[in-house]
Scaffold this active site. Structure first.
Site, PDB file in Angstrom:
ATOM      1  CE  LYS A 118      -4.598   0.755   0.659  1.00 60.84           C
ATOM      2  NZ  LYS A 118      -5.347  -0.084   0.217  1.00 60.84           N
TER       3      LYS A 118
HETATM    4  N1  GLU Z   1      -7.112  -0.093  -3.863  1.00 63.76           N
HETATM    5  C1  GLU Z   1      -7.832  -1.402  -3.485  1.00 63.76           C
HETATM    6  C2  GLU Z   1      -7.896  -1.993  -2.222  1.00 63.76           C
HETATM    7  O1  GLU Z   1      -8.053  -1.374  -1.618  1.00 63.76           O
HETATM    8  C3  GLU Z   1      -7.122  -2.169  -4.833  1.00 63.76           C
HETATM    9  C4  GLU Z   1      -6.404  -2.637  -5.165  1.00 63.76           C
HETATM   10  C5  GLU Z   1      -5.944  -3.130  -6.195  1.00 63.76           C
HETATM   11  O2  GLU Z   1      -5.893  -3.012  -7.450  1.00 63.76           O
HETATM   12  O3  GLU Z   1      -4.787  -3.349  -6.609  1.00 63.76           O
HETATM   13  O4  GLU Z   1      -8.289  -3.254  -2.532  1.00 63.76           O
END
Ligand code: GLU
Length: 429
Positions: A118
């Site tokens: 993240k």
């Molecule tokens: N931000 C989204 C999540 O928390 C998508 C992450 C992604 O597509 O890599 O799942």
């Protein structure tokens, strides 16, 4: 006790719930249930890599500001790191680290070959011009250039970012390496290799999981009363798809407050209203104003927190009236609140299952890109639906077999798969 020494402590008020400690307590509960080896737990409790960069940015008024930019890579045991980039004032290193760990379990639970990561910058994007956001995004990307890549770590949108930021990231990365690399990000615009269906994917996944949970209760979406906290990418798409399926959306909110209509909101009209009013839903004709706190405790069948963490806590859990709580946000229900809800027979659909639609379609976008073959939306939705429904049934089955709640069932599946991969790969050196 597990050492979290890698992460600096943050200023704590008495009500402060450290997101990383909370993520670790979920992991510890899963490890206990799985009787996991202590060494494996120790490894999984620590992010593999924690990066904080300084992002100097020239504002439109000529002033130079330096922002911190984080990227936490929790685990790449199953494949490249994967996870969104968040622009929100509440972003901290500990929050980003917790969300990176959630991504590891989410990808493993859905059976997609990624690890978890993240990223985040603690800004309110609404307070920056488009030009400033572009300069922030490009410099952040360039500072992370060695840490990301289609086989290393693949960012995607999260709260406060969208396809626009992904296009800037893709361009910055590509210019730096000297050739176009669409696979470095997912959730990008269609024009540069994005996937059909990605924008609505997280909301669609929420709708699918809620639908499956209702089916198990002998109900359907038709006429079900739904309350949604948050009307951003996820909340809005979930509202639209649930509305199309016949559900009655009686309340929705944004950070500025919510609206309520006893007989259900006209979601397409609300979407158009929000688009005309700079994303504000306040003042929507025929609805009455309601605070975010009151919205959560409305009488309804399904409550969908689609905003921030820690919204349903020991403070308000006794007033929650929904029969199903679907975690469209990451971590909106605290561990204690989850236990109290389960004890009352409320079904809590855990985040790593309920909001996995986004990363599933990110995976499908990456696969389409790697194979240079792009699918129509119907195929994308079908493939995604298959993975979501399969994971839902695995979680239900695991919950029955182990006699645990759905969160622990989902965690034991996700954690168990990563632990198994770690075991067969072995510890280097
Ligand atoms: N931000 C989204 C999540 O928390 C998508 C992450 C992604 O597509 O890599 O799942």
């Amino acid at each position: 006790m597990i050492s979290k020494s890698l992460l600096p402590l943050e200023a704590a008020s008495p009500a402060y719930i450290c997101p990383y400690d909370q993520a670790c307590s979920y992991l510890e509960a899963a490890a206990k249930e799985l009787k996991l080896d202590q060494g494996l737990l120790e490894i999984l409790s620590h992010p593999r890599k924690v990066v904080t960069v300084s992002i100097p940015v020239k504002l439109d008024n000529g002033e130079v500001r330096v922002l911190p930019g984080h990227r936490v890579q929790h685990s790449d045991v199953l494949g490249p790191y994967k996870g969104g980039i968040r622009y929100h004032p509440a972003v901290t290193l500990r929050e980003v680290s917790a969300l990176a760990m959630l991504m590891t379990w989410k990808c493993a639970l859905l059976g997609i070959p990624y690890g978890g990561a993240k990223g985040g910058v603690p800004i309110d994007p609404k307070r920056y011009s488009v030009g400033e956001l572009e300069r922030i995004t490009r410099r952040y990307t360039s500072e992370l250039i060695k840490d990301i890549g289609p086989a290393i770590d693949i960012p995607a949108p999260d709260m406060g970012t969208s396809a626009r930021e992904m296009a800037w990231m893709m361009d910055t990365y590509s210019v730096n390496v000297g050739h176009a690399v669409p696979g470095v990000v997912t959730g990008k615009p269609l024009a540069i290799g994005g996937s059909r269906g990605r924008e609505m994917a997280t909301g669609r996944g929420v709708m699918i999981i809620v639908r499956e949970a209702l089916t198990d209760r002998g109900q359907s979406l038709v006429g079900v009363r739904v309350v949604i906290q948050g009307f951003g990418n996820v909340g809005c798409a979930a509202a639209e798809l649930l509305y199309q399926a016949g559900a009655k959306i009686i309340a929705v909110s944004t950070g500025a407050g919510g609206i309520f209509a006893q007989n259900g909101l006209d979601i397409p009209a609300l979407k158009a209203y929000a688009a005309e009013n700079h994303k504000s839903i306040v003042g929507f004709p025929g609805a009455i104003a309601i605070s975010n706190a009151d919205l959560l405790t409305l009488s309804c069948d399904v409550l969908i927190p689609a905003a921030l963490e820690n919204q349903i806590t020991q403070e308000n859990v006794h007033q929650i009236q929904a029969q199903i709580v679907a975690e469209a946000a990451n971590g909106p229900v605290t561990l204690e609140a989850n236990q109290l809800l389960e004890a009352r027979g409320v079904t809590v659909l855990p985040d790593i299952l309920a909001n996995a639609g986004g990363v599933v379609v990110s995976y499908l976008e990456w696969v389409q890109g790697l194979s240079y073959l792009f699918w129509d939306e119907e195929r994308v939705n079908r493939e995604m639906e298959h993975l979501m429904v399969q994971a839902y049934h695995q979680v239900i089955q695991q919950s029955k077999t182990r006699q645990v709640n759905l969160r622990l069932a989902a965690y034991t599946l996700g954690v168990g798969r990563v632990a198994q991969a770690l075991t067969v790969r072995g510890l280097y050196p």
